[in-house]
Design a protein around this motif. Sequence first.
Motif, PDB file in Angstrom:
ATOM      1  N   PHE A  91       0.823  -1.207   0.000  1.00  0.00           N
ATOM      2  CA  PHE A  91       0.000   0.000   0.000  1.00  0.00           C
ATOM      3  C   PHE A  91       0.860   1.261   0.000  1.00  0.00           C
ATOM      4  CE2 PHE A  91      -2.566  -3.364   1.952  1.00  0.00           C
ATOM      5  CZ  PHE A  91      -3.630  -3.356   1.080  1.00  0.00           C
ATOM      6  N   VAL A  92       1.985   1.214   0.698  1.00  0.00           N
ATOM      7  CA  VAL A  92       2.890   2.364   0.660  1.00  0.00           C
ATOM      8  C   VAL A  92       3.424   2.558  -0.755  1.00  0.00           C
ATOM      9  CG1 VAL A  92       5.121   3.230   1.470  1.00  0.00           C
ATOM     10  CG2 VAL A  92       3.496   2.264   3.098  1.00  0.00           C
ATOM     11  N   ARG A  93       3.709   1.453  -1.452  1.00  0.00           N
ATOM     12  CA  ARG A  93       4.153   1.551  -2.839  1.00  0.00           C
ATOM     13  C   ARG A  93       3.103   2.286  -3.685  1.00  0.00           C
ATOM     14  NH1 ARG A  93       6.938  -2.133  -6.096  1.00  0.00           N
ATOM     15  NH2 ARG A  93       8.231  -2.469  -4.244  1.00  0.00           N
ATOM     16  N   LEU A  94       1.828   1.944  -3.478  1.00  0.00           N
ATOM     17  CA  LEU A  94       0.774   2.611  -4.238  1.00  0.00           C
ATOM     18  C   LEU A  94       0.689   4.095  -3.893  1.00  0.00           C
ATOM     19  CD1 LEU A  94      -2.102  -0.038  -4.170  1.00  0.00           C
ATOM     20  CD2 LEU A  94      -0.778   0.701  -6.150  1.00  0.00           C
ATOM     21  N   LEU A  95       0.815   4.412  -2.619  1.00  0.00           N
ATOM     22  CA  LEU A  95       0.741   5.815  -2.220  1.00  0.00           C
ATOM     23  C   LEU A  95       1.918   6.602  -2.782  1.00  0.00           C
ATOM     24  CD1 LEU A  95      -0.372   5.431   1.513  1.00  0.00           C
ATOM     25  CD2 LEU A  95      -1.797   6.039  -0.443  1.00  0.00           C
ATOM     26  N   GLU A  96       3.106   5.991  -2.800  1.00  0.00           N
ATOM     27  CA  GLU A  96       4.293   6.687  -3.298  1.00  0.00           C
ATOM     28  C   GLU A  96       4.240   6.899  -4.809  1.00  0.00           C
ATOM     29  OE1 GLU A  96       7.558   5.146   0.042  1.00  0.00           O
ATOM     30  OE2 GLU A  96       7.368   4.118  -1.900  1.00  0.00           O
ATOM     31  N   THR A  97       3.663   5.956  -5.521  1.00  0.00           N
ATOM     32  CA  THR A  97       3.602   6.060  -6.992  1.00  0.00           C
ATOM     33  C   THR A  97       2.328   6.725  -7.489  1.00  0.00           C
ATOM     34  OG1 THR A  97       2.621   3.847  -7.158  1.00  0.00           O
ATOM     35  CG2 THR A  97       5.032   4.000  -7.245  1.00  0.00           C
ATOM     36  N   ASP A  98       1.404   7.015  -6.542  1.00  0.00           N
ATOM     37  CA  ASP A  98       0.131   7.640  -6.888  1.00  0.00           C
ATOM     38  C   ASP A  98      -0.703   6.758  -7.819  1.00  0.00           C
ATOM     39  OD1 ASP A  98      -1.575   9.776  -6.375  1.00  0.00           O
ATOM     40  OD2 ASP A  98      -1.144  10.710  -8.309  1.00  0.00           O
TER      41      ASP A  98
END
Length: 401
Positions: A91-98
């Motif tokens: 989920f952090v990956r998704l937040l970082e990549t938008d």
Amino acid sequence: MTEAEIAKLAAWIAEVGLKGKGETAMIAGFCERLIATGMPLTRAIVFIDTLHPVHEGRAFRWDRETPGATLTEYGRSTEGEAAERWRTSPFVRLLETDETLLRRRIPPEGEVEFPMFREHREAGMTEFVAIVKRFAADGVIGEMDCIYFSWLTDHPEGFRDDDVEALQRLAPFLGLAVKSASLGRIAETLVETYLGRDAGRRVLHGKIARGVSERIEAVLWFSDLRNFTRISDAAPPEQIIPMLNDYADAVVSAIHEHDGDVLKLIGDGVLAIFPAGERDRACTAALNAARTARESVEALNERRIGKNLPATDMYLGLHLGEVFYGNIGSKERLDFTVIGPAVNEVSRIAAMCRSIDQPLLISAAFASSCSGPTRPFVSVGRYALRGVGRPQELFTLDPGM
């Protein structure tokens, strides 16, 4: 899933959301309906941050092998093991990549991209899908700025492309329903946290108009801390709020444990009521709360003294009388509280604790409403209370009992 099945499930989740169904019921029903369409869903987790003095958010878990869905309230994810687990999550990956979608096969052996995949692999999962739906700035409350979904399957071939497409299309409907339920829960938390449990429920049930009040009979509790002004003058400023929080936690928890309602925190003071539908029961509840609070404060003092922190004790006045209970204030700012002579009297009774060096003082009205041998009161004399028309006989607990 067919177009008709997607439309039917979207309509269903919108309907249960409007009806105000709980999150566990709506998520379990949603996942069961996905299974019925042939989707190889094995596990699902939906989580959303909230606005709460203790919990950061709430996670809802569904498993194909277990009936229904379960709720877990999680604490702060900013430190310790929870912070590391969050930092390395998809989920952090998704937040970082938008981005909004992350789809990964879980390899049967070898290294994994995300540490949590090891647990999924041990459970027999073959594919993981994460979806994040962000809220617009106007829809953010506290840390609740998006909703997270994870979908897992143990099917050897994983999810089909049309399964993932259906999950993406349906996520906004499920997210909106969960967000709606979460907002209702936040409203409950806020009014109960800042108004008190009973007052908060009354406000949520519509008693919000100015001047709406009810005449009730109640046991009134007013407590404060011994020598708090002197301690706060001498202690470093950064210790004052934690100190107040420690003692408020001990006192408020005791009141709630015995079905009382805290209406106000006034500096180091606490105003609470125990509605007296049955006088003897309300008096017993208040006395039991007083004993619990005293024990909690003593235990707290041992811990604070052991850490070389300032410690104190509690003064408490108990009274029984009629009060007006409801909304008082201006058009722009209301308070849901109690007013009446009895409120003034209980605060004066508590103040007398300092003058006559008693930790607990009880009014004659309270003492006369308690029956049976378990009420060991002794009179400490009659006293003129400031702002009260006639002297009052006050009692305390017999120290020999």
